[in-house]
Design a protein around this motif. Structure first.
Motif, mmCIF file in Angstrom:
data_model
loop_
_atom_site.group_PDB
_atom_site.id
_atom_site.type_symbol
_atom_site.label_atom_id
_atom_site.label_comp_id
_atom_site.label_asym_id
_atom_site.label_seq_id
_atom_site.Cartn_x
_atom_site.Cartn_y
_atom_site.Cartn_z
ATOM 1 N N PHE A 181 0.883 -1.152 0.000
ATOM 2 C CA PHE A 181 0.000 0.000 0.000
ATOM 3 C C PHE A 181 0.922 1.204 0.000
ATOM 4 C CE2 PHE A 181 -4.383 0.831 2.312
ATOM 5 C CZ PHE A 181 -4.894 1.281 1.121
ATOM 6 N N HIS B 246 0.717 5.196 0.701
ATOM 7 C CA HIS B 246 -0.001 6.408 1.077
ATOM 8 C C HIS B 246 0.912 7.602 0.814
ATOM 9 C CE1 HIS B 246 -3.183 4.049 2.840
ATOM 10 N NE2 HIS B 246 -3.828 5.138 3.234
ATOM 11 N N GLU C 220 -2.320 13.278 8.845
ATOM 12 C CA GLU C 220 -2.883 11.990 8.446
ATOM 13 C C GLU C 220 -4.125 12.204 7.566
ATOM 14 O OE1 GLU C 220 -2.460 8.381 8.957
ATOM 15 O OE2 GLU C 220 -0.444 9.207 8.995
ATOM 16 N N TRP C 221 -4.921 13.201 7.911
ATOM 17 C CA TRP C 221 -6.100 13.543 7.124
ATOM 18 C C TRP C 221 -6.002 15.019 6.745
ATOM 19 C CZ3 TRP C 221 -11.301 11.380 9.597
ATOM 20 C CH2 TRP C 221 -11.302 9.980 9.486
ATOM 21 N N HIS D 175 -6.588 10.840 -1.677
ATOM 22 C CA HIS D 175 -6.991 10.573 -0.285
ATOM 23 C C HIS D 175 -8.089 11.557 0.097
ATOM 24 C CE1 HIS D 175 -6.206 9.602 4.090
ATOM 25 N NE2 HIS D 175 -6.180 8.404 3.532
ATOM 26 N N HIS D 176 -8.453 11.588 1.398
ATOM 27 C CA HIS D 176 -9.615 12.396 1.797
ATOM 28 C C HIS D 176 -9.467 13.890 1.480
ATOM 29 C CE1 HIS D 176 -10.388 8.659 3.657
ATOM 30 N NE2 HIS D 176 -9.921 8.904 4.869
ATOM 31 N N TYR E 144 -6.528 3.462 -4.978
ATOM 32 C CA TYR E 144 -7.381 3.883 -3.860
ATOM 33 C C TYR E 144 -7.941 5.234 -4.277
ATOM 34 C CZ TYR E 144 -7.914 5.916 0.967
ATOM 35 O OH TYR E 144 -8.342 6.521 2.131
ATOM 36 N N TRP F 193 -9.808 0.266 -4.392
ATOM 37 C CA TRP F 193 -9.964 0.340 -2.939
ATOM 38 C C TRP F 193 -10.925 1.473 -2.578
ATOM 39 C CZ3 TRP F 193 -8.851 1.315 2.306
ATOM 40 C CH2 TRP F 193 -8.376 0.217 3.044
ATOM 41 N N ASP G 232 -12.513 3.342 0.366
ATOM 42 C CA ASP G 232 -12.355 3.539 1.811
ATOM 43 C C ASP G 232 -13.710 3.779 2.485
ATOM 44 O OD1 ASP G 232 -9.666 4.722 3.518
ATOM 45 O OD2 ASP G 232 -11.658 4.961 4.362
ATOM 46 N N ALA H 296 -14.069 5.621 5.390
ATOM 47 C CA ALA H 296 -14.160 6.892 6.148
ATOM 48 C C ALA H 296 -14.950 7.911 5.329
ATOM 49 C CB ALA H 296 -12.767 7.421 6.452
ATOM 50 N N GLU I 285 -7.024 -2.205 11.946
ATOM 51 C CA GLU I 285 -5.851 -1.745 11.193
ATOM 52 C C GLU I 285 -4.568 -2.161 11.907
ATOM 53 O OE1 GLU I 285 -6.669 2.436 10.624
ATOM 54 O OE2 GLU I 285 -7.875 2.026 8.843
ATOM 55 N N ASP J 246 -5.195 -4.744 6.058
ATOM 56 C CA ASP J 246 -4.410 -3.552 5.707
ATOM 57 C C ASP J 246 -3.790 -2.995 6.974
ATOM 58 O OD1 ASP J 246 -7.103 -2.789 6.481
ATOM 59 O OD2 ASP J 246 -6.595 -0.744 5.900
ATOM 60 N N TRP K 18 -0.371 6.223 8.493
ATOM 61 C CA TRP K 18 -0.467 5.753 7.099
ATOM 62 C C TRP K 18 0.454 6.570 6.201
ATOM 63 C CZ3 TRP K 18 -2.610 1.270 6.007
ATOM 64 C CH2 TRP K 18 -3.569 0.741 6.879
HETATM 65 C C1 FUL Z 1 -8.789 4.697 6.532
HETATM 66 C C2 FUL Z 1 -8.372 6.121 6.175
HETATM 67 O O1 FUL Z 1 -9.120 7.069 6.896
HETATM 68 C C3 FUL Z 1 -6.905 6.204 6.504
HETATM 69 O O2 FUL Z 1 -6.384 7.483 6.329
HETATM 70 C C4 FUL Z 1 -6.177 5.196 5.616
HETATM 71 O O3 FUL Z 1 -6.274 5.584 4.269
HETATM 72 C C5 FUL Z 1 -6.750 3.800 5.828
HETATM 73 C C6 FUL Z 1 -6.154 2.774 4.908
HETATM 74 O O4 FUL Z 1 -8.132 3.801 5.666
HETATM 75 O O5 FUL Z 1 -10.134 4.517 6.526
#
Ligand code: FUL
Length: 481
Positions: free
Chosen positions: A45, A47, A57-58, A96-97, A142, A180, A182, A184, A238, A281, A288
């Motif tokens: 993976f 990131h 991270e976010w 990512h987010h 992702y 992928w 996610d 979140a 995780e 994961d 991450w």
């Molecule tokens: C989570 C994400 O919020 C994290 O930042 C990361 O990407 C992880 C693999 O999944 O839900």
């Protein structure tokens, strides 16, 4: 006339006896794309985004594109490390987010095209594709459903935006093995300058069936991951922990991404109606994304070996995150650990003691299903007991007293996941002694036990939904006690 009829019946009887049919599949079975995925076992993976540079991270979604400026980005270095580590693919956070796209998306300004990296001419996805091809790796993407940058997020228009980006990824970067999604979802963010909280209903907002169809149409060989599939499920944590009892089965219709199902996801549903195996994961570091202050916290090779046993060893695939640093390179510490882990793993499984040894079974379906199929090095052949023999065993005759402390077992999953109780015994001191007991097998389990000196190993399938079908057994003598 009567005599002819009698002869015909005899002939038909002879035909039906000489051809023993394979067992009927039991319950849900994997698709071809899932079977190919199972064989991936261990992959990387990655990131990487604006967070790498902002130490988050976010990301909130308001990061200036100018922060993304890796000085030495080299996807070939990532791919070489993955390949040297024995991994079979790389899944990258294309978005990512925070909403920042690592490829020059035509649907947003929030991407590499407005960054100083390569004067806005760069495309990380393209470079990764070339690197994966060079090193013989598969590539996955992702694409975060939650987008804290987009002003559309929370409105119906966002779906079109999200699907357009998905299409860009699926149409322009060759064959994708996994997509992928996610779990979140929703919360506060920049959202085009609104700086507010936006909540969505996980069950309905994304209209997942229609998004899934896009993946099926454009990349029929790709599996889709989310908490609840459709093809691959989250393992529910995780920390790298697969469940000791792990069904590849799930009643996924009762679930949706982002729901509160973590507990169920570990074990799956024993009588689930769909084949949805678990993926573990986990990150090689606490976060991450790369953070300088975590350089000293990279998992050790020994710890990675533990993760391997609790994921691949428990009927799951291992998706290990290795985040590039600000240079756009995997950190030397992470690479060192990965390579040393590979060496440890190879020492665990040097010589398969079971290979080619004589195997006999308590029940054999027919000559095509002989127990000698379990150690012929071919996972397409299998031993099967007779129908209704849901309790059966086979014995591997080692020929002489031999030290053993690891066993690897595989079911022939094209016929479903059947076993839910097994024991392994060793013949020592003139009697059989149990060395381990387990529940499920599925695609693969690998178990450790204290070293035993034995002349034979017995695998007892004590409980199975239908006659057991075992395609592979391997035995090892790993270093240590
Ligand atoms: C989570 C994400 O919020 C994290 O930042 C990361 O990407 C992880 C693999 O999944 O839900």
């Amino acid at each position: 006339m009567k005599k002819n009829l009698f002869l015909l019946i005899l002939f038909l009887l002879f035909l039906s006896c000489s051809e023993v049919k394979p067992p009927e599949p039991f319950g849900a079975v994997p698709s071809e794309r899932q079977l190919a995925w199972h064989e991936m076992e261990y992959y990387m993976f990655v990131h990487f985004t604006v967070n790498t540079f902002t130490d988050k991270e976010w990301g909130y979604g308001d990061e200036k594109e100018s922060v993304f400026n890796p000085s030495e980005l080299d996807c070939r270095q990532w791919a070489k490390a993955a390949s040297d580590a024995g991994m079979k693919g790389i899944i990258i956070t294309a978005k990512h987010h925070d909403g920042f796209c690592l490829w020059p998306s035509g649907f947003t300004e929030h991407s590499v095209k407005n960054s100083p990296w390569k004067n806005g001419e760069g495309d990380v996805l393209k470079e990764l594709r070339q690197a994966c091809d060079e090193y013989g790796l598969k590539m996955g993407v992702y694409l975060s459903p939650w987008d804290r940058n987009s002003s559309f997020y929370g409105t119906p228009e966002y779906l079109t935006y999200y699907r357009n980006q998905l299409k860009e990824l699926l149409m322009n970067y060759g064959e994708i093995f996994e997509v992928w999604f996610d779990g979140a979802n929703g919360g506060d963010g920049f959202y085009g300058g609104a700086n507010e909280t936006r909540k969505i209903d996980n069950r309905t907002y994304y209209d997942w069936p229609n998004t899934h169809q896009i993946v099926r149409d454009l990349q029929p060989g790709a599996v889709m991951f989310s908490d609840a599939g459709p093809d691959v499920r989250w393992v529910g944590n995780e920390q790298g922990m697969g469940s000791p009892a792990n069904w590849c089965l799930l009643n996924k219709d009762e679930m949706y991404p982002g729901g509160d199902f973590a507990k169920i996801l570990g074990e799956g549903h024993e009588n689930g109606t769909y084949w949805v195996p678990a993926e573990v994961d986990v990150s090689i570091r606490p976060g991450w994304f790369w953070h300088e202050n975590q350089d000293s916290l990279v998992r050790t090779p020994e710890n990675l070996l533990e993760l391997y046993y609790s994921s691949v060893g428990r009927n799951s695939n291992l998706l290990l995150n290795v985040p590039p640093d600000k240079r756009g390179l995997l950190n030397e510490r992470d690479i060192q650990s990965l390579i040393a882990f590979r060496e440890l793993r190879e020492k665990e499984f040097t010589v398969d003691i079971a290979k080619g040894k004589r195997v006999t079974a308590s029940s054999v379906r027919g000559k095509d299903f002989t127990p000698m199929n379990v150690n012929d090095g071919d996972t397409e052949t299998y031993w099967s007991a007779k129908d209704n023999n849901t309790n059966a065993d086979f014995i591997i005759d080692l020929g002489e007293e031999t030290e053993v402390n690891r066993i690897l077992l595989q079911e022939y999953i094209r016929l479903g996941q059947r076993v839910h109780g097994f024991k392994v015994e060793a013949y020592t001191g003139g009697k059989w002694e149990q060395v381990i007991e387990g529940t499920t097998v599925g695609y693969k389990v690998i178990r450790r036990f204290p070293t035993v000196k034995t002349s034979a190993i017995k695998v007892i399938i004590s409980k199975s939904k239908a006659c057991p079908v075992i395609s592979n057994v391997e035995l090892f003598r790993a270093p240590g006690e």
